[in-house]
Motif scaffolding. Structure first.
Motif, PDB file in Angstrom:
ATOM      1  N   ALA A   1     121.029  35.570 -17.403  1.00 13.48           N
ATOM      2  CA  ALA A   1     121.659  34.975 -15.950  1.00 13.48           C
ATOM      3  C   ALA A   1     122.135  36.192 -15.382  1.00 13.48           C
ATOM      4  O   ALA A   1     122.792  36.097 -14.148  1.00 13.48           O
ATOM      5  CB  ALA A   1     122.701  33.987 -16.394  1.00 13.48           C
ATOM      6  N   GLU A   2     122.307  37.375 -16.304  1.00 11.97           N
ATOM      7  CA  GLU A   2     122.795  38.442 -15.521  1.00 11.97           C
ATOM      8  C   GLU A   2     124.150  38.654 -14.679  1.00 11.97           C
ATOM      9  O   GLU A   2     124.450  38.903 -13.842  1.00 11.97           O
ATOM     10  CB  GLU A   2     121.769  39.204 -14.440  1.00 11.97           C
ATOM     11  N   VAL A   3     125.107  37.927 -15.696  1.00 10.69           N
ATOM     12  CA  VAL A   3     126.534  37.735 -15.230  1.00 10.69           C
ATOM     13  C   VAL A   3     127.441  38.800 -15.843  1.00 10.69           C
ATOM     14  O   VAL A   3     128.550  38.654 -15.201  1.00 10.69           O
ATOM     15  CB  VAL A   3     127.024  36.212 -15.533  1.00 10.69           C
ATOM     16  N   VAL A   4     127.224  39.447 -16.693  1.00  8.35           N
ATOM     17  CA  VAL A   4     128.052  40.247 -17.308  1.00  8.35           C
ATOM     18  C   VAL A   4     127.895  41.574 -16.419  1.00  8.35           C
ATOM     19  O   VAL A   4     127.202  42.273 -16.212  1.00  8.35           O
ATOM     20  CB  VAL A   4     127.852  40.869 -18.650  1.00  8.35           C
TER      21      VAL A   4
ATOM     22  N   TYR B   1     137.547  41.210  -8.728  1.00  7.79           N
ATOM     23  CA  TYR B   1     136.996  42.609  -8.636  1.00  7.79           C
ATOM     24  C   TYR B   1     135.686  42.413  -7.791  1.00  7.79           C
ATOM     25  O   TYR B   1     134.925  41.567  -7.955  1.00  7.79           O
ATOM     26  CB  TYR B   1     136.859  43.190  -9.843  1.00  7.79           C
ATOM     27  N   ASN B   2     135.463  43.465  -6.983  1.00 12.89           N
ATOM     28  CA  ASN B   2     134.013  43.664  -6.531  1.00 12.89           C
ATOM     29  C   ASN B   2     132.929  44.355  -7.312  1.00 12.89           C
ATOM     30  O   ASN B   2     132.706  45.571  -7.131  1.00 12.89           O
ATOM     31  CB  ASN B   2     134.466  44.351  -4.975  1.00 12.89           C
ATOM     32  N   PHE B   3     132.211  43.574  -8.059  1.00 15.81           N
ATOM     33  CA  PHE B   3     131.363  44.023  -9.288  1.00 15.81           C
ATOM     34  C   PHE B   3     130.026  44.265  -8.561  1.00 15.81           C
ATOM     35  O   PHE B   3     129.531  43.560  -7.626  1.00 15.81           O
ATOM     36  CB  PHE B   3     131.483  42.941 -10.284  1.00 15.81           C
ATOM     37  N   ARG B   4     129.771  45.388  -8.844  1.00 17.53           N
ATOM     38  CA  ARG B   4     128.174  46.088  -8.600  1.00 17.53           C
ATOM     39  C   ARG B   4     127.310  45.101  -8.887  1.00 17.53           C
ATOM     40  O   ARG B   4     127.101  44.480  -9.887  1.00 17.53           O
ATOM     41  CB  ARG B   4     127.965  47.415  -8.913  1.00 17.53           C
ATOM     42  N   LYS B   5     126.194  44.878  -8.133  1.00 22.27           N
ATOM     43  CA  LYS B   5     125.192  44.007  -8.178  1.00 22.27           C
ATOM     44  C   LYS B   5     123.988  44.494  -8.468  1.00 22.27           C
ATOM     45  O   LYS B   5     122.795  43.642  -8.480  1.00 22.27           O
ATOM     46  CB  LYS B   5     124.996  42.904  -6.932  1.00 22.27           C
TER      47      LYS B   5
END
Length: 130
Positions: free
Chosen positions: A42-45, A86-90
């Motif tokens: 899911a690529e959520v971490v 937080y603005n997490f990098r994607k």
């Protein structure tokens, strides 16, 4: 009056009594349909170097009581988890977010967790559970 004599197969009883713990463990860390595998897919971490993602540990010390814990072992894991603002990098994990385990613990993924556990329990119980 009807008299009934039953005998229990000790091997089958051991198999049946150990099935829930084994099914729970496989639900979390088994090869196919596992929670941990689903979380990775899911690529959520949040991911920058990948250390957080690969630091995931499965703690099974309480599996016989029906509890398994997924823990991330980095100094910053707690800070990132509890701050979804937080603005997490994607660019590396497209769905990176805080509270990344919530969907499996209390959200939309809990049904798939239950279904996987039920399927594994039926399989491991050797036909005793329908």
């Amino acid at each position: 009056m009807v008299k009934v004599k039953t005998t229990m197969d000790p091997k089958a009883m051991r198999r049946l009594s150990g099935a829930p713990a084994e099914a729970l463990e496989l639900t979390v860390e088994g090869a196919k349909d596992s929670i941990l595998g689903d979380i990775m897919a899911a690529e959520v971490v949040p991911k920058q170097t990948g250390h957080l993602e690969i630091s995931a540990n499965i703690i099974t010390t309480k599996v016989k009581r029906g509890k398994v814990t997924i823990s991330y072992d980095t100094p910053y894991a707690r800070r990132l988890y509890w701050h979804p603002e937080y603005n997490f990098r994607k660019d590396k994990n497209r769905n990176a977010q805080g509270k990344w385990l919530e969907a499996w613990a209390e959200g939309k993924k809990t049904k798939s967790v239950r279904d996987t556990f039920k399927r594994l329990l039926k399989k491991l119980a050797g036909g005793f559970i329908k």
